[in-house]
Scaffold this motif. Structure first.
Motif, PDB file in Angstrom:
ATOM      1  N   ASP A   1      -7.003  -3.425 -13.184  1.00 35.28           N
ATOM      2  CA  ASP A   1      -7.877  -4.246 -12.355  1.00 35.28           C
ATOM      3  C   ASP A   1      -7.546  -4.065 -10.870  1.00 35.28           C
ATOM      4  OD1 ASP A   1      -9.397  -6.171 -11.177  1.00 35.28           O
ATOM      5  OD2 ASP A   1      -8.804  -7.794 -12.525  1.00 35.28           O
ATOM      6  N   SER A   2      -8.483  -3.494 -10.127  1.00 34.98           N
ATOM      7  CA  SER A   2      -8.275  -3.282  -8.683  1.00 34.98           C
ATOM      8  C   SER A   2      -8.031  -4.599  -7.966  1.00 34.98           C
ATOM      9  CB  SER A   2      -9.508  -2.629  -8.065  1.00 34.98           C
ATOM     10  OG  SER A   2      -9.804  -1.434  -8.692  1.00 34.98           O
ATOM     11  N   ASN A   3      -8.633  -5.656  -8.479  1.00 36.71           N
ATOM     12  CA  ASN A   3      -8.496  -6.942  -7.801  1.00 36.71           C
ATOM     13  C   ASN A   3      -7.233  -7.696  -8.196  1.00 36.71           C
ATOM     14  OD1 ASN A   3     -10.856  -7.024  -6.072  1.00 36.71           O
ATOM     15  ND2 ASN A   3     -11.952  -6.811  -8.000  1.00 36.71           N
TER      16      ASN A   3
ATOM     17  N   GLY B   1      -4.146  -3.397  -9.266  1.00 37.71           N
ATOM     18  CA  GLY B   1      -4.030  -2.318 -10.241  1.00 37.71           C
ATOM     19  C   GLY B   1      -4.748  -1.040  -9.851  1.00 37.71           C
ATOM     20  N   CYS B   2      -5.289  -0.977  -8.638  1.00 43.01           N
ATOM     21  CA  CYS B   2      -6.017   0.222  -8.211  1.00 43.01           C
ATOM     22  C   CYS B   2      -5.136   1.460  -8.372  1.00 43.01           C
ATOM     23  CB  CYS B   2      -6.440   0.067  -6.751  1.00 43.01           C
ATOM     24  SG  CYS B   2      -6.863   1.630  -5.973  1.00 43.01           S
ATOM     25  N   ILE B   3      -5.652   2.472  -9.049  1.00 44.48           N
ATOM     26  CA  ILE B   3      -4.871   3.711  -9.175  1.00 44.48           C
ATOM     27  C   ILE B   3      -5.426   4.787  -8.242  1.00 44.48           C
ATOM     28  CG2 ILE B   3      -4.075   3.313 -11.543  1.00 44.48           C
ATOM     29  CD1 ILE B   3      -6.293   5.529 -12.237  1.00 44.48           C
ATOM     30  N   GLN B   4      -6.166   4.341  -7.229  1.00 46.69           N
ATOM     31  CA  GLN B   4      -6.704   5.259  -6.221  1.00 46.69           C
ATOM     32  C   GLN B   4      -7.648   6.277  -6.864  1.00 46.69           C
ATOM     33  OE1 GLN B   4      -4.984   5.690  -2.682  1.00 46.69           O
ATOM     34  NE2 GLN B   4      -4.581   3.553  -3.071  1.00 46.69           N
ATOM     35  N   SER B   5      -8.454   5.808  -7.781  1.00 43.44           N
ATOM     36  CA  SER B   5      -9.371   6.714  -8.485  1.00 43.44           C
ATOM     37  C   SER B   5     -10.283   7.456  -7.515  1.00 43.44           C
ATOM     38  CB  SER B   5     -10.237   5.919  -9.460  1.00 43.44           C
ATOM     39  OG  SER B   5      -9.443   5.100 -10.267  1.00 43.44           O
ATOM     40  N   CYS B   6     -10.596   6.833  -6.389  1.00 41.37           N
ATOM     41  CA  CYS B   6     -11.519   7.471  -5.440  1.00 41.37           C
ATOM     42  C   CYS B   6     -10.886   8.682  -4.763  1.00 41.37           C
ATOM     43  CB  CYS B   6     -11.980   6.462  -4.400  1.00 41.37           C
ATOM     44  SG  CYS B   6     -10.650   5.867  -3.357  1.00 41.37           S
ATOM     45  N   ARG B   7      -9.577   8.844  -4.894  1.00 39.37           N
ATOM     46  CA  ARG B   7      -8.913   9.989  -4.240  1.00 39.37           C
ATOM     47  C   ARG B   7      -8.966  11.251  -5.095  1.00 39.37           C
ATOM     48  NH1 ARG B   7      -9.119   7.132   0.220  1.00 39.37           N
ATOM     49  NH2 ARG B   7      -7.872   5.256   0.121  1.00 39.37           N
ATOM     50  N   PHE B   8      -9.335  11.112  -6.371  1.00 43.90           N
ATOM     51  CA  PHE B   8      -9.335  12.273  -7.256  1.00 43.90           C
ATOM     52  C   PHE B   8     -10.492  13.209  -6.900  1.00 43.90           C
ATOM     53  CE2 PHE B   8      -7.639   9.294 -10.846  1.00 43.90           C
ATOM     54  CZ  PHE B   8      -6.469   9.127 -10.139  1.00 43.90           C
TER      55      PHE B   8
ATOM     56  N   MET C   1      -8.454   3.864   3.808  1.00 48.68           N
ATOM     57  CA  MET C   1      -9.737   3.151   3.771  1.00 48.68           C
ATOM     58  C   MET C   1     -10.257   3.144   2.339  1.00 48.68           C
ATOM     59  SD  MET C   1     -10.655   2.316   6.902  1.00 48.68           S
ATOM     60  CE  MET C   1     -12.435   2.130   6.895  1.00 48.68           C
ATOM     61  N   CYS C   2     -10.906   2.059   1.947  1.00 51.87           N
ATOM     62  CA  CYS C   2     -11.601   1.997   0.661  1.00 51.87           C
ATOM     63  C   CYS C   2     -13.003   2.557   0.842  1.00 51.87           C
ATOM     64  CB  CYS C   2     -11.743   0.546   0.226  1.00 51.87           C
ATOM     65  SG  CYS C   2     -10.565   0.003  -0.981  1.00 51.87           S
ATOM     66  N   MET C   3     -13.507   3.248  -0.173  1.00 56.08           N
ATOM     67  CA  MET C   3     -14.901   3.676  -0.107  1.00 56.08           C
ATOM     68  C   MET C   3     -15.827   2.504  -0.396  1.00 56.08           C
ATOM     69  SD  MET C   3     -15.526   6.603   0.933  1.00 56.08           S
ATOM     70  CE  MET C   3     -16.672   7.848   0.394  1.00 56.08           C
ATOM     71  N   SER C   4     -15.298   1.488  -1.054  1.00 52.74           N
ATOM     72  CA  SER C   4     -16.110   0.304  -1.337  1.00 52.74           C
ATOM     73  C   SER C   4     -15.765  -0.762  -0.296  1.00 52.74           C
ATOM     74  CB  SER C   4     -15.778  -0.229  -2.720  1.00 52.74           C
ATOM     75  OG  SER C   4     -14.435  -0.621  -2.739  1.00 52.74           O
ATOM     76  N   TYR C   5     -16.500  -1.866  -0.299  1.00 51.58           N
ATOM     77  CA  TYR C   5     -16.084  -3.000   0.524  1.00 51.58           C
ATOM     78  C   TYR C   5     -14.711  -3.407   0.015  1.00 51.58           C
ATOM     79  CZ  TYR C   5     -20.448  -3.658   2.994  1.00 51.58           C
ATOM     80  OH  TYR C   5     -21.506  -3.498   3.834  1.00 51.58           O
TER      81      TYR C   5
ATOM     82  N   HIS D   1     -13.678  -4.835  -3.447  1.00 52.12           N
ATOM     83  CA  HIS D   1     -14.790  -5.033  -4.379  1.00 52.12           C
ATOM     84  C   HIS D   1     -15.069  -3.718  -5.097  1.00 52.12           C
ATOM     85  CE1 HIS D   1     -15.366  -8.955  -2.647  1.00 52.12           C
ATOM     86  NE2 HIS D   1     -15.331  -8.401  -1.456  1.00 52.12           N
ATOM     87  N   CYS D   2     -14.121  -3.273  -5.851  1.00 51.04           N
ATOM     88  CA  CYS D   2     -14.206  -1.964  -6.477  1.00 51.04           C
ATOM     89  C   CYS D   2     -13.639  -2.075  -7.880  1.00 51.04           C
ATOM     90  CB  CYS D   2     -13.387  -0.969  -5.665  1.00 51.04           C
ATOM     91  SG  CYS D   2     -13.118   0.585  -6.508  1.00 51.04           S
ATOM     92  N   THR D   3     -14.337  -1.496  -8.822  1.00 49.40           N
ATOM     93  CA  THR D   3     -13.841  -1.566 -10.201  1.00 49.40           C
ATOM     94  C   THR D   3     -13.693  -0.171 -10.811  1.00 49.40           C
ATOM     95  OG1 THR D   3     -16.118  -1.922 -10.920  1.00 49.40           O
ATOM     96  CG2 THR D   3     -14.741  -3.886 -10.706  1.00 49.40           C
ATOM     97  N   ILE D   4     -13.606   0.863  -9.952  1.00 51.88           N
ATOM     98  CA  ILE D   4     -13.488   2.219 -10.518  1.00 51.88           C
ATOM     99  C   ILE D   4     -12.242   2.295 -11.403  1.00 51.88           C
ATOM    100  CG2 ILE D   4     -13.506   4.702 -10.070  1.00 51.88           C
ATOM    101  CD1 ILE D   4     -14.339   4.210  -7.246  1.00 51.88           C
ATOM    102  N   SER D   5     -11.123   1.752 -10.904  1.00 49.77           N
ATOM    103  CA  SER D   5      -9.878   1.844 -11.679  1.00 49.77           C
ATOM    104  C   SER D   5      -9.959   1.028 -12.969  1.00 49.77           C
ATOM    105  CB  SER D   5      -8.697   1.365 -10.835  1.00 49.77           C
ATOM    106  OG  SER D   5      -8.550   2.184  -9.708  1.00 49.77           O
ATOM    107  N   ASN D   6     -10.757  -0.054 -12.940  1.00 49.61           N
ATOM    108  CA  ASN D   6     -10.927  -0.838 -14.171  1.00 49.61           C
ATOM    109  C   ASN D   6     -11.530   0.041 -15.257  1.00 49.61           C
ATOM    110  OD1 ASN D   6     -11.053  -2.556 -11.764  1.00 49.61           O
ATOM    111  ND2 ASN D   6     -11.152  -4.243 -13.220  1.00 49.61           N
TER     112      ASN D   6
HETATM  113  S1  SF4 Z   1     -10.219   3.187  -6.144  1.00 51.89           S
HETATM  114 FE1  SF4 Z   1      -8.916   1.788  -4.966  1.00 51.89          FE
HETATM  115  S2  SF4 Z   1      -8.749   2.724  -2.906  1.00 51.89           S
HETATM  116 FE2  SF4 Z   1     -10.477   3.684  -3.976  1.00 51.89          FE
HETATM  117  S3  SF4 Z   1     -12.295   2.533  -3.321  1.00 51.89           S
HETATM  118 FE3  SF4 Z   1     -11.541   1.609  -5.237  1.00 51.89          FE
HETATM  119  S4  SF4 Z   1     -10.148  -0.055  -4.605  1.00 51.89           S
HETATM  120 FE4  SF4 Z   1     -10.493   1.291  -2.836  1.00 51.89          FE
END
Ligand code: SF4
Length: 402
Positions: free
Chosen positions: A192-194, A197-204, A174-178, A181-186
């Motif tokens: 670019d998550s879109n 390129g998402c590196i799963q930054s929310c899992r750290f 599951m994504c924590m964002s919609y 629509h997430c730019t944490i990895s950016n």
């Molecule tokens: S880092 Fe990746 S998996 Fe985590 S919320 Fe953002 S898009 Fe989703």
């Protein structure tokens, strides 16, 4: 609103196919359809996306078994990237793709003008209500992949109100964002998550120090969600007018694809045969692969603090993938390509499609010279006596490793 009529049949099981091997695995273990990315315009820019010839073969392989292939063209594109889309969608149609998954209105328009393929609206479009779904239907879409924020009840209402087909996620990350629509990895990695390129930054694990009063002493995974597992809701889902139950994870392992697909497919078979799913055993088997703790997420009630993955209390699978069957000679032997090594003490089983797993006969494992062996190394082939329950592509797993 008129549309695809509510059906008497039950939803399809839709599986991820990150590469040709995973596609075969998903179909062997019972998926009704797979979704994959071609070499262009998809969201997952993985090197193992399907090249043209592989895509043609994938469609042929799936259609020979009465299954479907949906191709993701779900990146949002800039003007200069649109040029190649018309010829690509026309080519996809010729190759036998059954539907295109799109997010971008420009891509949708091109797909309508240059192919007659059914169009599925990607979860990237965050369709959460019946007005949005109705809009996509008016735009010519056949199906919407609803946002993961939608509950099962809301999905059923959208289906009934609009007549457009609906697809919901039942398993996976599951994504924590919609979704999308997430730019944490950016920001954290310049990726670019879109654009896949998402590196799963929310899992750290992070330290929280916004305010002294709630400062955390040690790093925690408070941004990370548990994984979705909708198996407890399968009786309701399979009896609903929802059209497709989707398993997330084109980048996940072969063991994940085999385990997730076989359990949701088994649930469907049980429902068709007995009118009910025996959930407990299937839920247990879904814990025999890596997962971050399970939740039914928004399907049942809106995500909250109980959806957060707590690293220290998560469970590990206790199983790992050993290899897969690369050749079967009826009545003689099955050859297995090892991805990991094994020892004599390991409990090894080939994951069955039906009810029974095939335990490897320990004294009967041989190497390519026909010698009996008690251990094996990765990237070698081992041979076991054939059995009726073994098929090419089946996955061998072993117990004892998390
Ligand atoms: S880092 Fe990746 S998996 Fe985590 S919320 Fe953002 S898009 Fe989703």
């Amino acid at each position: 609103m008129a549309g695809t009529p509510l059906k008497s049949h039950i939803p399809e099981i839709l599986a991820p196919a990150g590469d040709p091997l995973k596609l075969r695995t998903a179909l062997i273990y019972g998926a009704d359809a797979v979704y994959l990315a071609g070499s262009r315009f998809g969201l997952r820019q993985a090197s193992d996306n399907f090249q043209e010839e592989e895509l043609r073969d994938a469609c042929r392989y799936a259609h020979d078994r009465g299954k479907k292939v949906y191709l993701a063209l779900n990146a949002f594109l800039f003007d200069h990237e649109l040029q190649g889309v018309p010829s690509y969608v026309a080519q996809c149609e010729k190759m036998g793709v059954d539907a295109l998954i799109v997010s971008d209105l420009g891509v949708l328009r091109i797909a309508r003008e240059h192919s007659s393929l059914p169009l599925h609206i990607s979860t990237q479009a965050s369709t959460l209500n019946s007005l949005s779904a109705g809009f996509w239907k008016d735009m010519g879409a056949k199906r919407v992949v609803l946002g993961r924020e939608v509950s099962m009840e809301e999905a059923i209402v959208i289906r009934k109100k609009t007549g457009i087909e609906v697809e919901v996620f039942v398993h996976g990350a599951m994504c924590m964002s919609y979704s999308g629509h997430c730019t944490i990895s950016n920001y954290t990695a310049g990726r670019d998550s879109n654009r896949g390129g998402c590196i799963q930054s929310c899992r750290f694990a992070y330290h929280l120090n916004a305010e002294k009063s709630c400062e955390s002493k040690k790093a925690t995974t408070f941004l990370s969600s548990k994984d979705l597992r909708a198996m407890p809701l399968m009786n309701e889902l399979l009896g609903s007018p929802i059209d497709s139950l989707k398993i997330e994870g084109r980048n996940k392992s072969l063991l994940y694809v085999a385990t997730a697909v076989r359990n949701y497919s088994k649930a469907k078979r049980q429902f068709l045969k007995q009118g009910r799913v025996q959930k407990e055993e299937l839920m247990e088997d879904l814990e025999r692969m890596s997962f971050r703790g399970y939740t039914e997420a928004n399907l049942k009630e809106k995500a909250g603090s109980s959806s957060v993955y707590e690293y220290e209390t998560s469970r590990t699978s206790g199983y790992c993938m050993l290899g897969y069957v690369v050749e079967k000679v009826q009545g003689q032997y099955a050859a297995i390509l090892l991805r990991s090594g094994f020892q004599d003490s390991d409990q090894m089983e080939i994951m069955g499609v039906g009810e029974v797993d095939y335990k490897l006969p320990k004294g009967e494992i041989r190497d390519s010279l026909g010698q009996k062996i008690k251990s094996g190394r990765p990237n070698t082939v081992i041979y076991i006596p054939d059995s009726d329950s073994i098929e090419e592509g089946m996955v061998l797993r072993k117990r004892g490793v998390s």
